[in-house]
Design an enzyme around this catalytic site. Structure first.
Site, mmCIF file in Angstrom:
data_model
loop_
_atom_site.group_PDB
_atom_site.id
_atom_site.type_symbol
_atom_site.label_atom_id
_atom_site.label_comp_id
_atom_site.label_asym_id
_atom_site.label_seq_id
_atom_site.Cartn_x
_atom_site.Cartn_y
_atom_site.Cartn_z
ATOM 1 N N THR A 192 0.797 -1.218 0.000
ATOM 2 C CA THR A 192 0.000 0.000 0.000
ATOM 3 C C THR A 192 0.831 1.270 0.000
ATOM 4 O OG1 THR A 192 -1.889 -1.066 1.049
ATOM 5 C CG2 THR A 192 -1.710 1.323 1.325
ATOM 6 N N HIS A 201 -2.945 -1.927 -5.883
ATOM 7 C CA HIS A 201 -2.615 -3.322 -6.154
ATOM 8 C C HIS A 201 -3.910 -4.102 -6.215
ATOM 9 C CE1 HIS A 201 -3.640 -3.915 -1.958
ATOM 10 N NE2 HIS A 201 -2.738 -2.997 -1.626
#
Length: 423
Positions: free
Chosen positions: A81, A257
Site C-alpha cells: 500500500t 494493487h
C-alpha cells in the site's frame, strides 16, 4: 484557476459532459455564471482489482469506465500500500522514492522503524509529492487520507509539531478508520463548496474498505462484494455532490494493487528452511526480508540462496531487474519472494485460515490494479494498454498544469491514448 483547467471550462454544456448524469437543477443553474473550471480528483480504492468491475456490483464505477478510459494498470514492486501510493503521487518506483515497504528500517535511525503511522518527514523526503509541487506553483490542493498527506514534506523531525516546518496540501486530513466513507466524501465536497479563492483545484481521496475486506475474506465472497457495493455507492455520492455544485471534474480512479487468495494451506515456514539463529527477519508475509546475524552471512546464504519450493531468494543486488528494486539502502540484504498466493512465515502453526494478500510479483494477474479516467480531459469508451503506475503522476501534472518533472520513472506518453484530442 489552473492553466489546463481554465482551458477546459467550456460553459455549462461541457460541465454536463464532464460528469454524466447531470440534470438542470436550480443549484446547477446558479453555478453557470461562475463557469467553474474542472477540478482534478485522484481517487484511490485500495486493493481494488480491475476484474471487480465485471461482477455487476459496481454500476457507478462500471459506468465511469465505460464512458471514459480504462486499463488494467500494473503496480510497482513491492505491491504494498504505502510504496505504491507514494509512487502514484511522485512518479518514482519505491526503489527511488524511499518508501520501500509498509514497514522498514534505516541504518541511520537504528532505534526506530517506519510503520504506516509514521509522519516524520525524514522517511518521506526523498521524493516530492505532486500536491507539494502544486502548492509551490500556486495551485491549491487538498488531500483526504492519502498515505503521506499528513507529512510536512521537506521538514525535519525537530520542526514537526503544531506548525510543521515543511510543505503540505492547503487542506488535509490524517488517516483514521473511524472516519466513514460518507464523511470522507462529504469532506471533499465541503472543500469544493468554498469560494473560488480557497477552493482546491487538485484533490485526493482514499478508501481502504475494499482492501480490508479482501484481506479478511479473500477476493471472492460476500465480504468483498459488500465492500464493492459500498464504495461504489460512495463514488455515486461524490458524483451527485459534484452535480449539485455544478462542478465539472477530471476523475482519475486508481488502486494500489490487486488481491490474491491465500490461506494456511499455502505456507512457507522459514524454520524448516534455515536455522533461526542465522537471521533476523525484517518483514514476512507476501515476501520476506532478512539480515544475517553476526558471523553467519555464509551460513545464511547457503540456506537461502538455493532452490526452494514455491519461493525464490536473492541478495538485494541480484533481485531481477524487471522488479526495479534492490538499490535503496533501506532494503535489507536478503529478499525472498513466494509464488503468488503463498505466505512466508517464521514459525509453523496449526491454525487454519483463509483470506487475501498482496505484495507479490507486480506482473502476476492477481496484482493488477484499477485505472479509470473520466471527464472532459479524457476520451470516451476506450480501453488502453496496460501501463505501470509511474505514469499517473505525469498525467496528474498534465491535468493541473505543472510542467513534467526531470526526475521520473513514468511518462505521460504511457497514458496518452486516454486523453482527449485537445489534450
Amino acid at each position: 484557476m489552473n492553466r489546463i483547467a481554465a482551458a477546459l471550462a467550456l460553459g455549462f454544456a461541457s460541465v454536463l459532459g464532464g460528469c454524466a448524469g447531470y440534470t438542470d437543477t436550480p443549484v446547477a443553474s446558479a453555478a453557470v455564471a461562475e463557469q467553474r473550471a474542472p477540478v482534478t480528483i485522484l481517487v484511490s480504492i485500495d486493493g481494488f482489482h480491475p476484474d471487480y468491475l465485471e461482477r455487476g456490483l459496481t454500476p457507478t464505477l462500471s459506468r465511469l469506465a465505460g464512458e471514459g478510459a480504462r486499463a488494467a494498470m500494473r503496480p510497482s514492486f513491492p505491491t504494498k500500500t504505502f510504496p505504491n501510493h507514494w509512487t502514484l503521487v511522485t512518479g518514482l518506483v519505491p526503489d527511488h522514492h524511499g518508501i520501500i515497504a509498509n514497514r522498514m528500517e534505516d541504518k541511520t535511525r537504528p532505534d526506530e522503524a517506519f510503520t504506516m503511522a509514521t509522519v516524520d518527514p525524514y522517511w518521506w523526503n526523498e521524493a516530492k509529492p505532486v500536491w507539494v509541487e502544486a502548492e509551490e506553483a500556486g495551485i491549491r490542493s487538498a488531500a483526504m487520507f492519502w498515505p503521506g498527506s499528513a507529512v510536512a514534506w521537506g521538514g525535519t523531525a525537530e520542526g514537526y509539531g503544531p506548525v510543521p516546518d515543511g510543505t503540505m496540501a492547503s487542506d488535509w486530513q490524517a488517516f483514521s478508520m473511524q472516519v466513514t466513507n460518507t464523511q470522507r466524501v462529504n469532506s471533499v465536497l465541503d472543500w469544493l463548496r468554498r469560494p473560488a479563492e480557497i477552493r482546491p483545484e487538485f484533490v485526493t481521496l482514499y478508501f481502504d474498505t475494499v482492501d480490508s475486506a479482501g484481506h479478511g475474506g479473500g477476493p471472492v465472497g460476500e465480504e468483498i462484494d459488500e465492500a464493492l457495493r459500498d464504495v461504489d455507492s460512495h463514488i455515486a455520492d461524490l458524483l451527485a455532490g459534484l452535480e449539485s455544485l455544478g462542478q465539472p471534474a477530471n476523475l482519475v480512479l486508481v488502486s494500489d494493487h490487486g488481491m490474491a487468495p491465500t490461506g494456511s494451506n499455502k505456507m512457507i515456514v522459514l524454520d524448516e528452511i534455515v536455522d533461526a539463529s542465522l537471521y533476523r527477519a525484517v518483514e514476512s508475509g507476501a515476501y520476506a526480508t532478512f539480515e544475517a546475524t553476526e558471523g553467519n552471512t555464509a551460513a545464511l546464504e547457503a540456506a537461502l540462496l538455493r532452490d526452494h519450493a514455491h519461493m525464490e531468494c536473492w541478495r538485494k543486488g541480484e533481485i531481477p531487474a524487471r522488479y526495479q528494486y534492490g538499490t535503496h539502502p533501506r532494503i535489507p540484504p536478503y529478499f525472498c519472494l513466494p509464488d503468488t498466493g503463498w505466505t512466508i512465515t517464521t514459525r509453523a502453526s496449526d491454525a487454519t485460515w483463509s483470506g487475501g494478500s498482496h505484495g507479490y510479483d507486480p506482473f502476476a494477474p492477481e496484482m493488477a490494479s484499477l485505472f479509470i479516467a473520466h471527464g472532459p480531459a479524457f476520451r470516451s469508451g476506450v480501453t488502453i494498454e496496460t501501463f505501470q503506475n509511474t505514469a499517473i503522476t505525469p498525467l496528474l501534472r498534465h491535468l493541473i498544469g505543472l510542467p513534467q518533472a526531470a526526475r521520473a520513472d513514468g511518462d505521460l506518453a504511457d497514458v496518452a491514448d486516454a486523453l482527449a484530442a485537445q489534450n
